[in-house]
Design a protein around this motif. Sequence first.
Motif, short mmCIF file in Angstrom:
data_model
loop_
_atom_site.label_atom_id
_atom_site.label_comp_id
_atom_site.label_asym_id
_atom_site.label_seq_id
_atom_site.Cartn_x
_atom_site.Cartn_y
_atom_site.Cartn_z
N ILE A 93 1.00 -1.13 0.06
CA ILE A 93 -0.06 0.16 -0.02
C ILE A 93 0.92 1.18 0.10
N GLY A 94 0.13 2.35 -0.50
CA GLY A 94 0.85 3.81 -0.60
C GLY A 94 0.54 4.42 0.72
N ILE A 95 0.00 5.68 0.68
CA ILE A 95 -0.53 6.32 1.77
C ILE A 95 -1.89 6.26 1.69
N PRO A 96 -2.71 5.62 2.76
CA PRO A 96 -4.14 5.27 2.62
C PRO A 96 -4.83 6.60 2.43
N GLY A 97 -5.76 6.51 1.52
CA GLY A 97 -6.66 7.96 1.18
C GLY A 97 -5.77 8.71 0.07
N PHE A 154 4.28 4.33 -10.61
CA PHE A 154 3.24 3.50 -11.57
C PHE A 154 2.15 2.95 -11.23
N ASN A 155 1.74 3.17 -9.75
CA ASN A 155 0.47 2.91 -9.37
C ASN A 155 0.33 1.23 -9.45
N ALA A 156 1.18 0.57 -9.17
CA ALA A 156 1.49 -0.94 -9.42
C ALA A 156 1.83 -1.53 -8.03
N PRO A 157 0.91 -1.91 -7.19
CA PRO A 157 1.00 -2.34 -5.91
C PRO A 157 1.38 -3.89 -5.71
N LEU A 165 -2.90 -8.80 1.61
CA LEU A 165 -2.80 -7.22 1.79
C LEU A 165 -1.74 -6.90 2.68
N LEU A 166 -0.65 -6.43 2.61
CA LEU A 166 0.31 -5.82 3.49
C LEU A 166 0.17 -4.50 3.90
N SER A 167 0.92 -4.21 5.03
CA SER A 167 0.51 -2.68 5.49
C SER A 167 1.25 -1.79 5.50
N HIS A 168 2.59 -2.10 4.38
CA HIS A 168 3.55 -0.95 4.16
C HIS A 168 3.74 -0.86 2.67
N SER A 169 4.80 -0.15 2.40
CA SER A 169 5.04 0.02 0.90
C SER A 169 6.13 -0.77 0.51
N TYR A 170 6.68 -1.48 1.47
CA TYR A 170 7.67 -2.61 1.20
C TYR A 170 7.49 -3.80 2.02
N PRO A 181 -3.76 3.92 9.93
CA PRO A 181 -2.93 3.25 8.87
C PRO A 181 -1.81 4.39 8.37
N ILE A 182 -2.39 5.39 8.36
CA ILE A 182 -1.63 6.59 7.75
C ILE A 182 -0.24 6.56 8.57
N ILE A 183 -0.38 6.62 9.89
CA ILE A 183 0.62 6.98 10.94
C ILE A 183 1.40 5.72 10.71
N ARG A 184 1.00 4.48 10.60
CA ARG A 184 1.82 3.14 10.47
C ARG A 184 2.83 3.35 9.14
#
Length: 313
Positions: free
Chosen positions: A17-21, A89-92, A175-180, A271-274
């Motif tokens: 995921i990127g930054i939620p919202g 590239f919006n490819a998660p 679904l993971l909870s980070h960008s990596y 989730p944004i803070i995380r």
Amino acid sequence: MPIFNTSENEISTFFLIGIPGMEPANIWVSIPICLMYLVAILGNCTILFFIKTQPSLHEPMYFFLSMLAVSDLGLSFSSLPTMLKIFLFNAPGISPDACIAQEFFIHEFSAMESSVLLIMSFDRFIAICNPLRYTSILTNARVTKIGLVFFLKNVLLILPFPFTLKQLRYCKKNLLSHSYCLHQDVMKLACSDNKVNVIYGLFVALTGMLDLTFIFMSYMLILKAVLSIASKKERLKVLNTCISHICAVLTFYIPIISLAIIHRFSKHMSPIIRVLMADVFLLVPPLINPIVYCVKSQQIRNLVLEKLCQKHN
């Protein structure tokens, strides 16, 4: 679209995921992220270039700094592919094998950075508390051996992670909870028993805290030695040699400890803070360390200014 719950079939793709919202603004978020990566990579490469090419920097302190720069470059390059995929590239999507490989390198270079910060604290301790024997204790050969020993220690420490994760079955969540990919994040997706991963992950985390404990003890001994100096001016001069290292320790450990606390205790936190805290953990230390050391180290600062003046002329 990411799938939260699937059938009992094996998962073939994880979703980061990127930054939620803020998904519609990913392209704009990618601009500062790319700039941060660029500055971090150029800064650390600059430090490595000067340490390699300048004989005046062939000293233990700068050899340890080069190890820190390599660790920072490793952290940057480990997370760069998925960060660019998500924000540019919006490819998660990422395959489980690629995810497990990424988490190995991220944890490996994180462990290496922790070890280098520990070694650098010993370096400061010897330089301040036993300056007359500094060069005889930290010879070039001994510095090389220290670096190799800690490198091998960290490889052996992190190597079980990919194998233990590969033994798990992923069949319900993807679904993971980070960008990596991180070990503690991937293992939560498993639908089989992950007790081994939990126990070993805790053991690895405790070794990192052990590094921090020894760093703290080193500075207690340094502070004791500094307070025994009669002149206030000399005390400040000695403490000033530790500022860069203290900044490196704080920028590395504060985000990683905060992230660990969030994972363990704050299940209902935004989730944004995380996500932001996780991105800070990987983006900020490689960015800040070369800047701090270039500013605080007179020798490196003078070499950088000299090169810039030569190009200008």
